[in-house]
Design an enzyme around this catalytic site. Structure first.
Site, mmCIF file in Angstrom:
data_model
loop_
_atom_site.group_PDB
_atom_site.id
_atom_site.type_symbol
_atom_site.label_atom_id
_atom_site.label_comp_id
_atom_site.label_asym_id
_atom_site.label_seq_id
_atom_site.Cartn_x
_atom_site.Cartn_y
_atom_site.Cartn_z
ATOM 1 N N CYS A 10 160.121 3.267 85.975
ATOM 2 C CA CYS A 10 158.653 3.711 85.682
ATOM 3 C C CYS A 10 158.134 4.189 87.056
ATOM 4 C CB CYS A 10 157.931 2.401 85.217
ATOM 5 S SG CYS A 10 157.485 1.311 86.258
ATOM 6 N N ARG A 16 155.600 -1.708 84.033
ATOM 7 C CA ARG A 16 156.604 -1.605 83.015
ATOM 8 C C ARG A 16 157.921 -1.796 83.204
ATOM 9 N NH1 ARG A 16 154.403 4.346 82.031
ATOM 10 N NH2 ARG A 16 154.369 4.211 84.426
ATOM 11 N N ASP A 127 151.277 3.617 80.167
ATOM 12 C CA ASP A 127 150.958 3.062 81.676
ATOM 13 C C ASP A 127 149.828 2.102 81.444
ATOM 14 O OD1 ASP A 127 150.180 2.463 84.186
ATOM 15 O OD2 ASP A 127 150.525 4.646 85.126
HETATM 16 P P1 4NP Z 1 154.045 0.944 86.502
HETATM 17 O O1 4NP Z 1 152.386 1.005 86.494
HETATM 18 O O2 4NP Z 1 154.474 2.517 86.576
HETATM 19 O O3 4NP Z 1 154.102 0.715 84.843
HETATM 20 O O4 4NP Z 1 154.688 0.037 87.442
HETATM 21 C C1 4NP Z 1 151.806 1.720 87.559
HETATM 22 C C2 4NP Z 1 151.556 0.940 88.801
HETATM 23 C C3 4NP Z 1 150.887 1.229 89.795
HETATM 24 C C4 4NP Z 1 150.297 2.448 89.693
HETATM 25 C C5 4NP Z 1 150.500 3.291 88.642
HETATM 26 C C6 4NP Z 1 151.194 2.733 87.562
HETATM 27 N N1 4NP Z 1 149.545 2.984 90.880
HETATM 28 O O5 4NP Z 1 148.682 4.088 90.552
HETATM 29 O O6 4NP Z 1 149.721 2.311 91.893
#
Ligand code: 4NP
Length: 158
Positions: A10, A16, A127
């Protein structure tokens, strides 16, 4: 036989993909396949290298019996294309980033994770990072479906 290696990817590797990592390894263990199917996760960004999963993801997963506490963030890299038979993107942005990195020799499967889901038409795991608690439960619903379909697929094809 060589183990099948699966990498979930991800953006941050704290919501995710660690959820998919924790759920899929739990399914693999339940079916006694832990020596035959190896699982990892990574982020396209390097923003959360070394970080544990987001507490909201860990709490939502724990409510359904999945322990994510040992997982730590890392960034996907070129060497992952030498290692992993399946590199599975949690959404289409992640897939585009992975396609841009993919070396020409890669012969594994690079696709959307939810292409393996059997009970949902959605193809992107949304997300949940900037949303509320409901978003984390939705991630779990989609990821459980995708993991069940993925495990059935790997069992059929190996
Ligand atoms: P992930 O979610 O891609 O599912 O781990 C996110 C985690 C952190 C961030 C964005 C999406 N961020 O902007 O730091």
């Amino acid at each position: 036989m060589k183990p099948v290696k699966v990498l979930f990817v991800c953006l941050g590797n704290i919501c995710r993909s660690p959820t998919a990592h924790g759920i899929f390894r739990s399914f693999v263990r339940e079916q006694g396949l832990h020596a035959e199917i190896l699982v990892d996760s990574a982020g396209t960004s390097g923003w959360h290298i070394g970080s544990p999963p987001d507490q909201r993801s860990a709490a939502a997963a724990a409510k359904r019996g999945y322990d994510l506490s040992d997982l730590r963030g890392r960034q996907v890299g070129a060497s992952d294309f030498l290692e992993y038979d399946y590199i599975l993107a949690m959404d289409s942005n992640n897939l585009s980033a992975l396609k841009a990195m993919k070396p020409s020799y890669y012969e594994g499967t690079l696709s959307l994770f939810l292409d393996f889901a059997e009970n949902n038409d959605v193809r992107d795991v949304p997300d949940p990072y900037y949303g509320g608690v409901k978003g984390f439960d939705k991630v779990l619903d989609l990821v459980e479906d995708g993991c069940a379909g993925l495990l059935a697929h790997i069992r059929q094809n190996r």
